[in-house]
Write a protein that holds these residues in place. Sequence first.
Motif, short mmCIF file in Angstrom:
data_model
loop_
_atom_site.label_atom_id
_atom_site.label_comp_id
_atom_site.label_asym_id
_atom_site.label_seq_id
_atom_site.Cartn_x
_atom_site.Cartn_y
_atom_site.Cartn_z
N LEU A 1 30.38 17.60 21.58
CA LEU A 1 31.31 16.57 21.14
C LEU A 1 32.49 17.10 20.35
CD1 LEU A 1 28.76 13.80 20.05
CD2 LEU A 1 29.68 14.30 22.33
N PHE A 2 32.26 18.09 19.50
CA PHE A 2 33.33 18.57 18.62
C PHE A 2 33.54 20.07 18.76
CE2 PHE A 2 31.38 14.88 16.38
CZ PHE A 2 32.42 13.99 16.62
N SER A 3 33.39 20.58 19.95
CA SER A 3 33.66 22.00 20.19
C SER A 3 35.15 22.27 20.00
CB SER A 3 33.23 22.38 21.60
OG SER A 3 34.03 21.70 22.56
N ALA B 1 36.97 8.79 20.80
CA ALA B 1 35.58 8.38 21.05
C ALA B 1 35.43 7.52 22.30
CB ALA B 1 35.04 7.63 19.84
N CYS B 2 36.39 6.60 22.51
CA CYS B 2 36.24 5.59 23.56
C CYS B 2 37.22 5.73 24.71
CB CYS B 2 36.36 4.19 22.96
SG CYS B 2 35.27 3.90 21.55
N GLY B 3 38.22 6.61 24.56
CA GLY B 3 39.15 6.82 25.65
C GLY B 3 40.41 6.01 25.60
N VAL C 1 32.19 9.16 24.55
CA VAL C 1 31.26 8.32 25.30
C VAL C 1 31.00 8.91 26.68
CG1 VAL C 1 30.88 6.03 26.29
CG2 VAL C 1 31.90 6.24 24.03
N ASP C 2 32.04 9.42 27.34
CA ASP C 2 31.86 10.10 28.64
C ASP C 2 30.85 11.24 28.52
OD1 ASP C 2 33.59 8.69 30.39
OD2 ASP C 2 35.32 9.67 29.49
N SER C 3 31.02 12.05 27.48
CA SER C 3 30.14 13.21 27.29
C SER C 3 28.70 12.78 27.05
CB SER C 3 30.64 14.06 26.11
OG SER C 3 31.93 14.56 26.36
N LEU C 4 28.52 11.76 26.23
CA LEU C 4 27.16 11.31 25.92
C LEU C 4 26.50 10.67 27.13
CD1 LEU C 4 27.78 9.85 22.35
CD2 LEU C 4 26.48 11.90 22.92
N LEU C 5 27.27 9.90 27.90
CA LEU C 5 26.70 9.30 29.12
C LEU C 5 26.35 10.38 30.14
CD1 LEU C 5 29.01 6.19 29.58
CD2 LEU C 5 26.57 6.18 29.01
N SER C 6 27.15 11.44 30.20
CA SER C 6 26.84 12.55 31.10
C SER C 6 25.56 13.25 30.66
CB SER C 6 28.02 13.54 31.11
OG SER C 6 27.73 14.65 31.93
#
Length: 230
Positions: free
Chosen positions: A69-71, A119-121, A203-208
Amino acid sequence: MLLQLGKIPTLVVSSPEIAKQVLKTHDLECCSRPLTEGPRRLSYNFLDIAFAPCNDYWKEMKKICVMELFSSKRVKSFASVREEAVSSLMEYISQTSPNPVNMSEQVFYLLDNIICNIACGRSYQGKQFQNGKHDKVIQEAMAMLGSFSAADFFPYVGWIIDVLTGLHARREKSFHEFDEFYQMVIDEHLDPRRPAPENEDIVDSLLSLMKNQSEGESLTQDHIKAILMS
């Protein structure tokens, strides 16, 4: 000094020497926050990062934050979002001159704009919630996180006091306002008609991660909501 607050023993530290013992020498034993009712409800039973106790789950969430998330690469990818938001604020101040500007309000909108985009795009222009008063909703959530709950100190009967004082109803209302917003965001991201984003948001990353998780892992939509609440 040891205080007994209802059922909760509370240690008050007032010297640098003892503070060092708590914060450094015995850090692992003392680093978890108290498991109170306000954070419990708003963090989906401590599935977030800020209030989760220091255990294997928290370590896994920390790893996801650092690696996914925060790389450094992801932070750099959103540089344009931060630059555009600040430029928009400066333009607004310039156009408003010489009239006074409520900087507290504008900085709040600035942070809201940046955080929502990352966070949400996209930015919701301060209209995330149905009543349109997102600053009031956030302030109420902060109050619920730090509120005095009788259930924290009197586990068996305290909930009755919280119901009578209206604290329980306020906490539930705050929770559902955020839950509805987070569900809306997740549904938007799961919509097959949604255009492919230039940069993946949180959110994209977490859903992936949820879609590609291996056997034994159990990342759910509640985990995503709790992380967003963090």
